[in-house]
Design an enzyme around this catalytic site. Structure first.
Site, PDB file in Angstrom:
ATOM      1  N   GLU A  90      28.682  21.608  28.453  1.00 57.42           N
ATOM      2  CA  GLU A  90      29.822  22.388  28.011  1.00 57.42           C
ATOM      3  C   GLU A  90      31.112  21.814  28.559  1.00 57.42           C
ATOM      4  O   GLU A  90      31.134  21.250  29.642  1.00 57.42           O
ATOM      5  CB  GLU A  90      29.699  23.815  28.536  1.00 57.42           C
ATOM      6  CG  GLU A  90      28.440  24.484  28.102  1.00 57.42           C
ATOM      7  CD  GLU A  90      28.272  25.846  28.744  1.00 57.42           C
ATOM      8  OE1 GLU A  90      29.282  26.438  29.174  1.00 57.42           O
ATOM      9  OE2 GLU A  90      27.132  26.307  28.796  1.00 57.42           O
ATOM     10  N   CYS A 103      38.324  21.692  31.418  1.00 58.58           N
ATOM     11  CA  CYS A 103      37.290  21.891  32.425  1.00 58.58           C
ATOM     12  C   CYS A 103      36.083  21.087  31.963  1.00 58.58           C
ATOM     13  O   CYS A 103      35.584  21.302  30.857  1.00 58.58           O
ATOM     14  CB  CYS A 103      36.965  23.380  32.539  1.00 58.58           C
ATOM     15  SG  CYS A 103      35.601  23.722  33.674  1.00 58.58           S
ATOM     16  N   CYS A 110      22.292  21.881  37.286  1.00 59.52           N
ATOM     17  CA  CYS A 110      22.832  21.695  38.637  1.00 59.52           C
ATOM     18  C   CYS A 110      21.719  21.941  39.639  1.00 59.52           C
ATOM     19  O   CYS A 110      20.864  22.798  39.433  1.00 59.52           O
ATOM     20  CB  CYS A 110      23.980  22.679  38.894  1.00 59.52           C
ATOM     21  SG  CYS A 110      24.782  22.447  40.497  1.00 59.52           S
ATOM     22  N   CYS A 114      23.222  27.892  43.418  1.00 58.28           N
ATOM     23  CA  CYS A 114      24.019  29.093  43.699  1.00 58.28           C
ATOM     24  C   CYS A 114      23.468  30.251  42.858  1.00 58.28           C
ATOM     25  O   CYS A 114      23.334  30.128  41.637  1.00 58.28           O
ATOM     26  CB  CYS A 114      25.492  28.850  43.389  1.00 58.28           C
ATOM     27  SG  CYS A 114      26.174  27.461  44.310  1.00 58.28           S
ATOM     28  N   GLY A 159      27.384  21.442  36.922  1.00 51.50           N
ATOM     29  CA  GLY A 159      27.010  20.383  37.845  1.00 51.50           C
ATOM     30  C   GLY A 159      27.820  20.360  39.118  1.00 51.50           C
ATOM     31  O   GLY A 159      28.840  21.040  39.246  1.00 51.50           O
ATOM     32  N   LEU A 215      33.295  28.423  49.036  1.00 49.09           N
ATOM     33  CA  LEU A 215      32.773  29.015  50.275  1.00 49.09           C
ATOM     34  C   LEU A 215      31.824  30.167  49.965  1.00 49.09           C
ATOM     35  O   LEU A 215      30.674  30.164  50.356  1.00 49.09           O
ATOM     36  CB  LEU A 215      33.931  29.512  51.149  1.00 49.09           C
ATOM     37  CG  LEU A 215      34.849  28.453  51.753  1.00 49.09           C
ATOM     38  CD1 LEU A 215      35.903  29.115  52.640  1.00 49.09           C
ATOM     39  CD2 LEU A 215      34.052  27.437  52.567  1.00 49.09           C
ATOM     40  N   HIS A 216      32.354  31.196  49.336  1.00 54.45           N
ATOM     41  CA  HIS A 216      31.572  32.342  48.853  1.00 54.45           C
ATOM     42  C   HIS A 216      31.038  33.267  49.943  1.00 54.45           C
ATOM     43  O   HIS A 216      30.498  34.330  49.634  1.00 54.45           O
ATOM     44  CB  HIS A 216      30.405  31.906  47.962  1.00 54.45           C
ATOM     45  CG  HIS A 216      30.806  31.028  46.821  1.00 54.45           C
ATOM     46  ND1 HIS A 216      32.018  31.143  46.184  1.00 54.45           N
ATOM     47  CD2 HIS A 216      30.161  30.013  46.199  1.00 54.45           C
ATOM     48  CE1 HIS A 216      32.103  30.231  45.219  1.00 54.45           C
ATOM     49  NE2 HIS A 216      31.002  29.539  45.205  1.00 54.45           N
ATOM     50  N   ASN A 290      31.728  36.702  37.344  1.00 59.93           N
ATOM     51  CA  ASN A 290      31.691  36.731  35.892  1.00 59.93           C
ATOM     52  C   ASN A 290      30.226  36.937  35.486  1.00 59.93           C
ATOM     53  O   ASN A 290      29.406  36.056  35.732  1.00 59.93           O
ATOM     54  CB  ASN A 290      32.227  35.379  35.394  1.00 59.93           C
ATOM     55  CG  ASN A 290      32.557  35.398  33.929  1.00 59.93           C
ATOM     56  OD1 ASN A 290      32.237  36.337  33.223  1.00 59.93           O
ATOM     57  ND2 ASN A 290      33.177  34.333  33.468  1.00 59.93           N
ATOM     58  N   CYS A 333      31.018  28.594  33.450  1.00 60.60           N
ATOM     59  CA  CYS A 333      30.161  27.411  33.425  1.00 60.60           C
ATOM     60  C   CYS A 333      28.698  27.736  33.155  1.00 60.60           C
ATOM     61  O   CYS A 333      28.115  28.592  33.781  1.00 60.60           O
ATOM     62  CB  CYS A 333      30.280  26.674  34.747  1.00 60.60           C
ATOM     63  SG  CYS A 333      30.528  27.743  36.171  1.00 60.60           S
TER      64      CYS A 333
HETATM   65  N1  SAH Z   1      29.578  22.755  41.728  1.00 62.97           N
HETATM   66  C1  SAH Z   1      30.986  23.026  41.898  1.00 62.97           C
HETATM   67  C2  SAH Z   1      31.639  23.520  40.605  1.00 62.97           C
HETATM   68  C3  SAH Z   1      31.163  24.871  40.177  1.00 62.97           C
HETATM   69  S1  SAH Z   1      32.105  25.784  38.986  1.00 62.97           S
HETATM   70  C4  SAH Z   1      31.176  24.042  43.008  1.00 62.97           C
HETATM   71  O1  SAH Z   1      30.203  24.563  43.505  1.00 62.97           O
HETATM   72  O2  SAH Z   1      32.321  24.272  43.395  1.00 62.97           O
HETATM   73  C5  SAH Z   1      33.551  26.329  39.805  1.00 62.97           C
HETATM   74  C6  SAH Z   1      33.459  27.644  40.580  1.00 62.97           C
HETATM   75  O3  SAH Z   1      32.939  28.707  39.782  1.00 62.97           O
HETATM   76  C7  SAH Z   1      32.559  27.531  41.801  1.00 62.97           C
HETATM   77  O4  SAH Z   1      33.230  28.066  42.909  1.00 62.97           O
HETATM   78  C8  SAH Z   1      31.375  28.361  41.395  1.00 62.97           C
HETATM   79  O5  SAH Z   1      30.677  28.860  42.516  1.00 62.97           O
HETATM   80  C9  SAH Z   1      32.021  29.448  40.575  1.00 62.97           C
HETATM   81  N2  SAH Z   1      31.087  30.232  39.754  1.00 62.97           N
HETATM   82  C10 SAH Z   1      29.884  29.866  39.288  1.00 62.97           C
HETATM   83  N3  SAH Z   1      29.299  30.876  38.617  1.00 62.97           N
HETATM   84  C11 SAH Z   1      30.162  31.916  38.635  1.00 62.97           C
HETATM   85  C12 SAH Z   1      30.127  33.248  38.122  1.00 62.97           C
HETATM   86  N4  SAH Z   1      29.087  33.706  37.420  1.00 62.97           N
HETATM   87  N5  SAH Z   1      31.196  34.039  38.327  1.00 62.97           N
HETATM   88  C13 SAH Z   1      32.279  33.573  39.019  1.00 62.97           C
HETATM   89  N6  SAH Z   1      32.364  32.328  39.524  1.00 62.97           N
HETATM   90  C14 SAH Z   1      31.316  31.508  39.350  1.00 62.97           C
END
Ligand code: SAH
Length: 356
Positions: A90, A103, A110, A114, A159, A215-216, A290, A333
Site C-alpha cells: 500500500e 506515505c 512486517c 506490534c 514494514g 515508543l508506545h 486507529n 498502514c
Molecule cells: N515500522 C515503523 C513504521 C510503522 S507505521 C515504525 O514502527 O515506526 C507508523 C506509525 O503508525 C508507527 O508508530 C506505528 O506503530 C503506528 N501504527 C501502526 N498501527 C497503528 C494503528 N492501528 N493505530 C495507530 N497507529 C498505528
C-alpha cells in the site's frame, strides 16, 4: 527484464555505455521518468528510435499494477499495488494545504509484531526492492496534476524501514536528487520501531532525514508487550541511539506513541513518558489508535486523550496529536492489504472503489 528503477544512475550509465550511448542519455532517461512522468519508452522523443526499442525490449519501468485506487473526501488517495510476484503493498497520497505528502512501504508485511498494527499480523513476506520503493513514489506522483509536485515523504507504510535500509537509502537518493524528485531530505521522515544499530548506520552515513521513533510505552515491561521486537532492546538504548542521531545532524527528533485506551494512556504513564522526553529536543506525536478489524484495542475518548496530552505539555514536552487522514479508505498502514487478502480469495479482480 531489468527494472529501470532498480538501476542506480551509475548502473544506468553503464548499461547505456555498453550499447555505445553517451553519458547524457542516462540524464535524459531519468528526466523522462522522474520529472516528465513518462510511462513508456516509446514517447521519449529525444532518444534515438533504436535505443527506445532496445530499452523497451530489455528494461521495464513498471513492475506493479494498481489493484485498488481509493479516494477519500479529504483528498487522500490510497493505492493497493500488486507486485510482480502477486504480493501486495500500500501507499498513500495525502493532501494538506500546499503539502503533497506520500506515505510509502518498505516491506511486504512486517516482522516487528506490534500488536495493534495491521501490517505485521501475518509477519513479513519479503523486503521491497529499491525499484519497488521508487515505483510507489512515481505511481503517487502521477496522481497529481502536472503543475503539482510531491513535497514530503513519510516512510510510514508497511514494514520496518530500518530492516530494509539497503533498498531504502538508494530509493531516497532518487527522491532527494535534484535531477530526481527533488524533495529535500528535511521533508522526508523515516519512522522506525527503534533498532539502535540501524539508527547508528543512519547517523554514520550522515543522513539528514527526519527520524521518528515509535515508543508506545514509557517503560520496558509494557513496551515489550506492545512492541514484541523490543524485548531485547531496552528503551534506554533506543533513546541513546536517537540522541546520537540528533547530535550528528540536529534534526529535531520525533517520537511516536499510539494511544491505546486502558493500556498506555494513564496519567502515570504520561508522567513517566514526560520524564523520558523532557530533556530532549523532540516532538511527541500522539496517535490515537486507529481500529484494525479483528483487534480488540480501544481508541481512548477525546477526554482521555486530552488528559494524557495535558500532562505532557505541562511538563514542557512538545506534543502533536496526529489527525487522521483518509479514515474511510482504510488509510492506516496494512489495512487495505489485509482487506484485500480476505476479499481477493473470493473476488480476485480489479476493483476501483471511490468513497467520499
Ligand atoms: N515500522 C515503523 C513504521 C510503522 S507505521 C515504525 O514502527 O515506526 C507508523 C506509525 O503508525 C508507527 O508508530 C506505528 O506503530 C503506528 N501504527 C501502526 N498501527 C497503528 C494503528 N492501528 N493505530 C495507530 N497507529 C498505528
Amino acid at each position: 527484464m531489468l527494472h529501470l528503477l532498480d538501476l542506480s544512475p551509475e548502473a544506468l550509465g553503464q548499461w547505456l555505455a555498453d550499447r555505445g550511448q553517451p553519458a547524457y542519455r542516462a540524464v535524459q532517461l531519468r528526466q523522462w521518468v522522474l520529472a516528465r512522468r513518462a510511462t513508456a519508452f516509446a514517447g521519449m522523443t529525444n532518444l534515438p528510435q533504436r535505443l527506445r526499442d532496445e530499452l523497451a525490449s530489455q528494461l521495464t519501468i513498471w513492475t506493479t499494477r494498481v489493484v485498488v485506487h481509493r479516494h477519500a473526501a479529504d483528498g487522500t488517495e490510497k493505492l493497493l499495488l500488486e507486485l510482480a510476484d502477486q504480493n501486495r503493498i500500500e501507499c498513500v497520497l495525502i493532501r494538506e494545504n500546499e503539502r503533497r505528502t506520500i506515505c510509502i512501504s518498505t516491506q511486504v508485511g512486517c516482522a516487528m509484531g506490534c500488536v495493534f498494527c495491521a501490517s505485521g499480523l501475518d509477519g513479513v513476506v519479503r523486503n521491497l526492492t529499491t525499484g519497488e520503493i521508487v515505483e510507489q513514489m512515481l505511481r503517487l506522483q502521477h496522481l497529481l496534476p502536472a503543475d503539482e509536485r510531491l513535497t514530503n515523504i513519510v516512510v510510514m507504510g508497511m514494514g520496518e524501514p530500518l530492516a530494509n535500509l539497503a533498498a531504502l537509502l538508494p530509493a531516497l537518493d532518487v527522491a532527494t536528487d535534484p535531477a530526481g524528485l527533488g524533495i529535500s531530505a528535511r521533508r522526508i521522515t523515516i519512522s522506525t520501531v527503534g533498532l539502535p544499530p540501524a539508527i547508528d548506520r543512519l547517523t554514520d552515513a550522515g543522513c539528514q532525514y527526519h527520524l521518528a521513533v515509535s515508543l508506545h510505552a514509557p517503560d520496558d515491561a509494557l513496551r515489550s508487550e506492545l512492541v514484541p521486537v523490543s524485548r531485547k532492546i531496552p528503551l534506554i538504548d533506543v533513546l541513546a541511539a536517537a540522541d546520537r542521531y540528533f547530535a550528528a545532524n540536529h534534526r529535531r527528533l520525533t517520537f511516536e506513541y499510539v494511544l491505546l485506551g486502558g493500556l498506555n494512556d494513564s496519567r502515570e504513564q504520561a508522567e513517566r513518558l514526560a520524564e523520558l522526553l523532557a530533556r530532549r529536543t523532540a516532538l511527541l506525536n500522539v496517535i490515537p489508535y486507529n481500529p484494525v478489524a479483528g483487534l480488540q484495542y480501544r481508541t481512548p475518548s477525546a477526554k482521555a486523550q486530552e488528559r494524557f496530552v495535558r500532562v505532557l505539555t505541562d511538563a514542557g514536552v512538545n506534543v502533536q496529536v496526529r489527525t487522521r487522514k483518509g479514515d474511510e479508505i482504510d488509510a492506516a498502514c496494512g489495512q487495505l492489504r489485509r482487506l484485500s487478502l480476505d476479499a481477493t480469495a473470493a473476488a480476485g479482480q480489479v476493483t476501483v472503489q471511490t468513497t467520499g
